[in-house]
Enzyme design. Sequence first.
Site, mmCIF file in Angstrom:
data_model
loop_
_atom_site.group_PDB
_atom_site.id
_atom_site.type_symbol
_atom_site.label_atom_id
_atom_site.label_comp_id
_atom_site.label_asym_id
_atom_site.label_seq_id
_atom_site.Cartn_x
_atom_site.Cartn_y
_atom_site.Cartn_z
ATOM 1 N N SER A 93 4.369 -3.347 2.556
ATOM 2 C CA SER A 93 4.606 -1.948 2.178
ATOM 3 C C SER A 93 5.323 -1.750 0.852
ATOM 4 O O SER A 93 5.489 -0.616 0.413
ATOM 5 C CB SER A 93 5.381 -1.234 3.285
ATOM 6 O OG SER A 93 4.522 -0.968 4.376
ATOM 7 N N SER A 124 7.903 4.839 5.365
ATOM 8 C CA SER A 124 6.823 3.868 5.173
ATOM 9 C C SER A 124 5.580 4.213 5.983
ATOM 10 O O SER A 124 4.912 3.338 6.542
ATOM 11 C CB SER A 124 7.307 2.461 5.528
ATOM 12 O OG SER A 124 6.517 1.483 4.913
ATOM 13 N N LYS A 164 3.541 0.362 -1.635
ATOM 14 C CA LYS A 164 3.659 1.823 -1.658
ATOM 15 C C LYS A 164 4.405 2.322 -2.895
ATOM 16 O O LYS A 164 4.290 3.496 -3.256
ATOM 17 C CB LYS A 164 4.361 2.320 -0.390
ATOM 18 C CG LYS A 164 3.528 2.170 0.894
ATOM 19 C CD LYS A 164 4.267 2.766 2.087
ATOM 20 C CE LYS A 164 3.399 2.798 3.348
ATOM 21 N NZ LYS A 164 3.420 1.545 4.092
#
Length: 371
Positions: A81, A136, A84
């Site tokens: 993640s 997230s 991101k």
Amino acid sequence: MWTKIVPVTALIASVSLTGGTAYAAPTTPVGGEALGSRGLVAPAGVKKPPKTKATSYVVADADTGQVLAAKDAHGRYLPASTLKTLTALTLIPKLDKNRKIRPSRNACNQEGTAVGLSVKATYKIDDLFKALMMSSGNDAAMALAETNGGLAQTMSDMNAEAKRLQANDTVAKTPSGLDKPGQSSSAYDLALIARAGLANPEFKRYISTKTSTFPAPKGHYEISNHNKLLWRYKGMVGVKNGWTSKALGSFVGAATRGGHTIVVSVMRHEGYFWEEVADLLDWGFSVRGNATPVGQLVDPLPDAQAAPQPGASAPATQVTPAAQPPLLDTAAKKQTDSSKTVGMVVIGGGLLFGLIWLGYGIRRRRGRSRL
């Protein structure tokens, strides 16, 4: 006294694969020759960086861009993640934060970590960016990608942004960081992306928000930031953590003290990394201004140079710079601070066999994102 490791470069100038295809090894890594080392590189004349279980990491001065220490800075690993950060940096300028959208069922049903989007509710883009960077949310990532014109368009935009930043180790295949064959980033690239994000007031607002209310079909609920150091580390600005079963732990963060900002990125950490990141930040603050840098976080390319040429653009699924050979991953995982020479020897043979392996099209299985 701690002595800087001299990296081995151009161990293999080129390797011929079946069919006559050749791979040319780059002569100088982005950010400086020392950053091409698989082992630890650190400045002489100052205390040694604290130990970490991360396979790869970078400590940098965000103000000057100076890399203060690194280990396998350009090693390509699954980002989980932390990808991101690139999603947010790419889409914040493209989407009106006050626009309201109703997410698709596809977005709401994304696997892994989710903020809990519902097809029965409407959300401001501003809410979705909070969900992306605080909680997230893989569902928020897909909703933002679909709002940007679809998944293919967003992947193309994200890879173009990576190219503009000179984050050449980064290949985005998903907006969420869910594992996918061919997807990669590096500790160096994560530091580059974070530094660029810190210059964007909206990006900085999202990563530094600890808690916020989030809309639901009926009423609101509270979401909180997954970055534990926002509560634990003095001066922490934020950024992003990630984990999948294949990527293991990854993190990129920034903190400001005395008017100076230090960025730390770690990849492929096998356990609990928060205290180790805090130690690396402390070390960065203690040596900045007194240490000879081992590299540099480069500036973005000029717009004209970064922009795709007419007729030269390719679908997002074709944006596939060469991924790090799996055997290099293995070498890095086995390397410790006391086995730098071994690591550098392995890289030559690993590159040869890794490229041959890639020639046969072996692909990694998909993992599952939890952060």
